[in-house]
Design a protein around this motif. Structure first.
Motif, mmCIF file in Angstrom:
data_model
loop_
_atom_site.group_PDB
_atom_site.id
_atom_site.type_symbol
_atom_site.label_atom_id
_atom_site.label_comp_id
_atom_site.label_asym_id
_atom_site.label_seq_id
_atom_site.Cartn_x
_atom_site.Cartn_y
_atom_site.Cartn_z
ATOM 1 N N LEU A 119 1.177 -1.236 0.009
ATOM 2 C CA LEU A 119 -0.252 -0.001 -0.276
ATOM 3 C C LEU A 119 0.877 1.162 -0.204
ATOM 4 C CD1 LEU A 119 -2.722 -0.929 2.244
ATOM 5 C CD2 LEU A 119 -3.017 -0.873 -0.141
ATOM 6 N N ASP A 120 2.173 1.302 0.326
ATOM 7 C CA ASP A 120 2.743 2.932 0.940
ATOM 8 C C ASP A 120 3.259 3.068 -1.199
ATOM 9 O OD1 ASP A 120 2.889 2.050 3.703
ATOM 10 O OD2 ASP A 120 4.858 1.524 3.821
ATOM 11 N N CYS A 121 3.326 1.226 -1.596
ATOM 12 C CA CYS A 121 4.166 2.178 -2.785
ATOM 13 C C CYS A 121 2.737 2.435 -3.519
ATOM 14 C CB CYS A 121 5.139 0.396 -3.396
ATOM 15 S SG CYS A 121 5.696 1.708 -4.900
ATOM 16 N N GLN A 122 1.732 1.798 -3.289
ATOM 17 C CA GLN A 122 0.707 3.164 -4.275
ATOM 18 C C GLN A 122 0.429 3.628 -3.708
ATOM 19 O OE1 GLN A 122 -1.136 0.712 -6.216
ATOM 20 N NE2 GLN A 122 0.782 -0.816 -6.265
ATOM 21 N N GLN A 123 1.129 4.040 -2.912
ATOM 22 C CA GLN A 123 0.522 5.875 -2.347
ATOM 23 C C GLN A 123 1.891 6.450 -2.827
ATOM 24 O OE1 GLN A 123 -1.950 6.573 -0.659
ATOM 25 N NE2 GLN A 123 -2.582 5.303 -1.356
ATOM 26 N N GLY A 124 2.500 6.199 -3.188
ATOM 27 C CA GLY A 124 3.910 6.764 -4.904
ATOM 28 C C GLY A 124 5.391 6.739 -3.560
ATOM 29 N N GLU A 125 5.100 6.199 -2.432
ATOM 30 C CA GLU A 125 6.421 5.945 -1.707
ATOM 31 C C GLU A 125 7.169 5.178 -1.270
ATOM 32 O OE1 GLU A 125 8.536 8.816 -1.160
ATOM 33 O OE2 GLU A 125 6.705 10.232 -1.858
ATOM 34 N N ALA A 126 8.317 4.339 -1.708
ATOM 35 C CA ALA A 126 9.361 3.003 -0.870
ATOM 36 C C ALA A 126 8.149 2.614 0.590
ATOM 37 C CB ALA A 126 10.836 3.247 -0.786
ATOM 38 N N SER A 127 8.388 1.548 -0.121
ATOM 39 C CA SER A 127 7.762 0.733 1.542
ATOM 40 C C SER A 127 8.180 0.905 3.003
ATOM 41 C CB SER A 127 7.702 -0.913 1.315
ATOM 42 O OG SER A 127 7.037 -1.295 -0.135
ATOM 43 N N SER A 128 7.585 1.825 3.626
ATOM 44 C CA SER A 128 8.614 2.170 4.896
ATOM 45 C C SER A 128 9.497 1.025 5.695
ATOM 46 C CB SER A 128 7.008 2.675 5.963
ATOM 47 O OG SER A 128 6.009 1.445 6.417
ATOM 48 N N ALA A 162 6.967 9.620 -5.981
ATOM 49 C CA ALA A 162 5.828 10.923 -5.491
ATOM 50 C C ALA A 162 6.429 12.499 -5.036
ATOM 51 C CB ALA A 162 4.523 10.862 -4.475
ATOM 52 N N SER A 163 7.192 12.173 -4.039
ATOM 53 C CA SER A 163 8.249 13.264 -3.993
ATOM 54 C C SER A 163 9.481 13.212 -4.593
ATOM 55 C CB SER A 163 8.787 12.431 -2.266
ATOM 56 O OG SER A 163 9.256 11.932 -2.017
ATOM 57 N N GLY A 164 9.795 13.064 -5.551
ATOM 58 C CA GLY A 164 10.438 13.487 -6.762
ATOM 59 C C GLY A 164 10.782 12.213 -7.081
ATOM 60 N N PRO A 165 12.274 12.570 -7.905
ATOM 61 C CA PRO A 165 12.910 11.297 -9.115
ATOM 62 C C PRO A 165 13.583 10.748 -8.058
ATOM 63 C CG PRO A 165 14.482 13.776 -8.974
ATOM 64 C CD PRO A 165 12.389 13.776 -8.453
ATOM 65 N N TRP A 166 14.806 9.398 -8.232
ATOM 66 C CA TRP A 166 15.103 8.572 -7.930
ATOM 67 C C TRP A 166 17.011 9.344 -7.312
ATOM 68 C CZ3 TRP A 166 14.492 5.215 -4.212
ATOM 69 C CH2 TRP A 166 12.996 4.211 -4.410
ATOM 70 N N ASN A 167 17.028 10.121 -6.557
ATOM 71 C CA ASN A 167 18.271 10.114 -6.439
ATOM 72 C C ASN A 167 18.842 9.404 -5.399
ATOM 73 O OD1 ASN A 167 17.403 11.893 -4.028
ATOM 74 N ND2 ASN A 167 16.756 13.175 -4.821
ATOM 75 N N ASP A 168 20.149 10.064 -5.151
ATOM 76 C CA ASP A 168 20.486 9.484 -4.543
ATOM 77 C C ASP A 168 20.332 9.754 -2.391
ATOM 78 O OD1 ASP A 168 23.135 9.064 -6.083
ATOM 79 O OD2 ASP A 168 24.498 10.450 -5.594
ATOM 80 N N GLU A 169 19.338 10.818 -2.626
ATOM 81 C CA GLU A 169 18.911 10.529 -0.969
ATOM 82 C C GLU A 169 18.339 9.985 -1.472
ATOM 83 O OE1 GLU A 169 16.501 14.572 1.646
ATOM 84 O OE2 GLU A 169 17.303 14.641 -0.373
ATOM 85 N N HIS A 170 16.920 9.447 -1.985
ATOM 86 C CA HIS A 170 16.077 8.430 -1.760
ATOM 87 C C HIS A 170 16.265 7.135 -1.624
ATOM 88 C CE1 HIS A 170 13.645 11.795 -4.021
ATOM 89 N NE2 HIS A 170 12.399 10.985 -2.960
ATOM 90 N N LYS A 171 18.147 6.555 -2.842
ATOM 91 C CA LYS A 171 18.161 5.943 -2.629
ATOM 92 C C LYS A 171 18.621 5.647 -1.480
ATOM 93 C CE LYS A 171 19.338 5.905 -7.854
ATOM 94 N NZ LYS A 171 20.569 6.439 -8.950
ATOM 95 N N GLU A 172 19.735 6.104 -0.381
ATOM 96 C CA GLU A 172 20.196 6.082 0.468
ATOM 97 C C GLU A 172 19.246 5.888 1.966
ATOM 98 O OE1 GLU A 172 23.261 5.052 3.744
ATOM 99 O OE2 GLU A 172 23.271 5.378 1.572
ATOM 100 N N LYS A 173 17.521 6.270 1.786
ATOM 101 C CA LYS A 173 16.507 5.973 2.322
ATOM 102 C C LYS A 173 16.047 5.382 3.157
ATOM 103 C CE LYS A 173 12.528 8.507 4.599
ATOM 104 N NZ LYS A 173 11.679 9.750 3.601
ATOM 105 N N TYR A 174 16.140 4.520 0.596
ATOM 106 C CA TYR A 174 15.815 3.367 1.030
ATOM 107 C C TYR A 174 16.891 2.375 1.706
ATOM 108 C CZ TYR A 174 13.460 -0.294 -0.900
ATOM 109 O OH TYR A 174 12.753 -1.816 -1.911
ATOM 110 N N CYS A 175 17.935 2.556 1.888
ATOM 111 C CA CYS A 175 19.212 0.690 1.724
ATOM 112 C C CYS A 175 18.645 1.139 3.607
ATOM 113 C CB CYS A 175 20.055 1.595 1.536
ATOM 114 S SG CYS A 175 20.009 1.435 -0.595
ATOM 115 N N GLN A 176 18.164 1.844 3.803
ATOM 116 C CA GLN A 176 19.008 2.316 5.368
ATOM 117 C C GLN A 176 17.463 1.907 6.662
ATOM 118 O OE1 GLN A 176 21.148 3.305 7.611
ATOM 119 N NE2 GLN A 176 22.176 3.348 5.291
ATOM 120 N N LYS A 177 15.978 1.648 5.164
ATOM 121 C CA LYS A 177 14.772 1.042 5.858
ATOM 122 C C LYS A 177 15.516 -0.809 6.205
ATOM 123 C CE LYS A 177 11.971 4.203 3.673
ATOM 124 N NZ LYS A 177 10.278 4.163 2.537
ATOM 125 N N GLY A 178 14.300 -1.440 6.681
ATOM 126 C CA GLY A 178 14.055 -2.376 6.838
ATOM 127 C C GLY A 178 14.112 -2.876 8.306
#
Length: 416
Positions: free
Chosen positions: A355-364, A400-416
């Motif tokens: 559902l997170d992805c359906q809202q345009g964001e990577a899964s929390s 939804a918050s913008g293109p896949w930049n380094d900040e987005h990628k690093e934020k995603y890698c820190q999830k889990g």
């Protein structure tokens, strides 16, 4: 080396597996690969010095046995490691976990720690899925029904119908439950929901509650290589599968070229004449088979959601609270051989990630499928070290918050 203009080929620009079959049938075939290595998704690359990673495809199961036999892949160096254990699901923040493998009696004992009732019906569930698999699996080797030929009365259209009829007859009284499996959400139709749901969503932009996810589960139970019914690891990584196929293709006369990106498919009067490479070489061919996506093929060469695969190099074994390593013992445990499912303790956890992805964001809390083939294959990493792949879901094509930049990628890698 390709000359500036080549003689006419029968076929050009296709993956090695098709090239091998066509060359074996006596066709003159050339494979033109854009990258420096053959294989597409099934490649092994040394991203970090000393550590070899399977870049996309990470385990072997759905390779059809007929293909392996026809191309004599063992003869060409394909070697696999079968796993005694298939899945390991640690419960977040707990010392409890569920491990499943090839020993069904042990599986029932492990399941009984959570639910004696589920343990009692688990074997019935496995037998039911096995019946489904045996009935449907032969269709994987059959051509789809050609409706145009069927309606025009062509006898060649009847062959796929024979296979379909056999499958329906084999299903027999299981037909209603098979239809329910294919049409109903996976979360409503089988036990051990959160662990077994992994095979219903892997590589799919869907939730266990999505209609049709049940068939994805069934599809992953089919296959098996070299007599095994569980996914196995390939020595040297998944690129070894492509290399074995490439050797078979070359044995039958196929020409394989890397670093030969195609710029354009040449068409004249609606008839294909070959391809133009980016270096200016023209390769003449009577037929062009493209292994690129339809978009690249039709929009780029002829005139929205993603999965992330994260490679990790380890200096030692990962240690799980749910199944701690033995102090001083560097040997991998049974659970290290498995596909390890994280953030999948419940159907709701996986569904919320979707559902997170359906809202345009990577899964929390992304669903993570951890794979450590070096637990069985010592050729992939230095002694005492390991390679690890994290197959993760879900990520939008465009956040939804913008293109896949380094900040987005690093934020995603820190999830889990």
């Amino acid at each position: 080396m390709l000359p500036h203009t080549t003689p006419a080929l029968n076929k050009v620009r296709l993956p090695p597996i098709q090239a091998a079959y066509l060359a074996k049938a006596g066709k003159r075939v050339a494979v033109l690969e854009r990258r420096h290595v053959l294989g597409g998704a099934a490649v092994t690359e040394e991203i970090i010095p000393g550590y070899k990673f399977s870049r996309a495809s990470y385990a072997l199961s759905l390779l059809r046995p007929q293909i392996a036999n026809d191309l004599e892949l063992k003869k060409h160096g394909l070697k696999v490691y079968h796993r005694d254990y298939s899945s390991f699901t640690p419960i977040r923040g707990s010392q409890r976990s569920l491990i499943l493998g090839t020993d069904e009696i042990q599986n029932c004992k492990h399941i009984a720690q959570f639910s004696p009732k589920d343990a009692q019906v688990y074997l019935q569930y496995k037998e039911w899925m096995e019946r489904m698999s045996k009935s449907i699996e032969p269709l994987l080797d059959s051509a789809p029904i050609n409706l145009h030929k069927l309606t025009s009365g062509s006898l060649s259209a009847l062959k796929p119908l024979v296979s379909l009829t056999k499958a329906g007859t084999s299903l027999g009284k299981d037909t209603p439950s098979f239809l329910e499996l294919c049409l109903a959400p996976a979360a409503k139709i089988y036990i051990l929901k959160s662990t077994l749901a992994a095979d219903a969503i892997t590589g799919q932009m869907c939730s266990p509650k999505t209609q049709g996810s049940g068939y994805v589960l069934l599809h992953h139970t089919m296959g098996g290589y070299d007599g095994g019914k569980t996914w196995c690891y390939v020595e040297g990584g998944m690129g070894s599968v492509s290399m074995a196929i490439a050797k078979a293709a070359q044995l039958h006369g196929a020409e394989l070229h890397t670093e030969k990106p195609v710029q354009q498919i040449i068409v004249k009067n609606n008839v294909v004449e070959g391809v133009l490479l980016q270096d200016g070489t023209v390769v003449r061919a009577k037929t062009v088979l493209s292994n690129a996506t339809p978009k690249v093929t039709f929009f780029d060469l002829l005139s929205d959601k993603l999965c992330f695969d994260i490679p990790v190099a380890l200096r030692g074994l990962p240690n799980f609270i749910a199944s701690p390593n033995t102090p001083g013992d560097p040997r991998p445990g049974p659970h290290h051989q498995c596909l390890i499912f994280l953030n999948s303790e419940s159907i709701e956890t996986i569904h919320q990630a979707y559902l997170d992805c359906q809202q345009g964001e990577a899964s929390s809390r992304p669903y993570i499928e951890m794979c450590m083939p070096s637990s069985l294959d010592p050729t992939l990493a230095p002694e005492g070290c390991h390679v690890l792949s994290l197959f993760t879901q879900y990520t939008p094509y465009q956040p939804a918050s913008g293109p896949w930049n380094d900040e987005h990628k690093e934020k995603y890698c820190q999830k889990g």
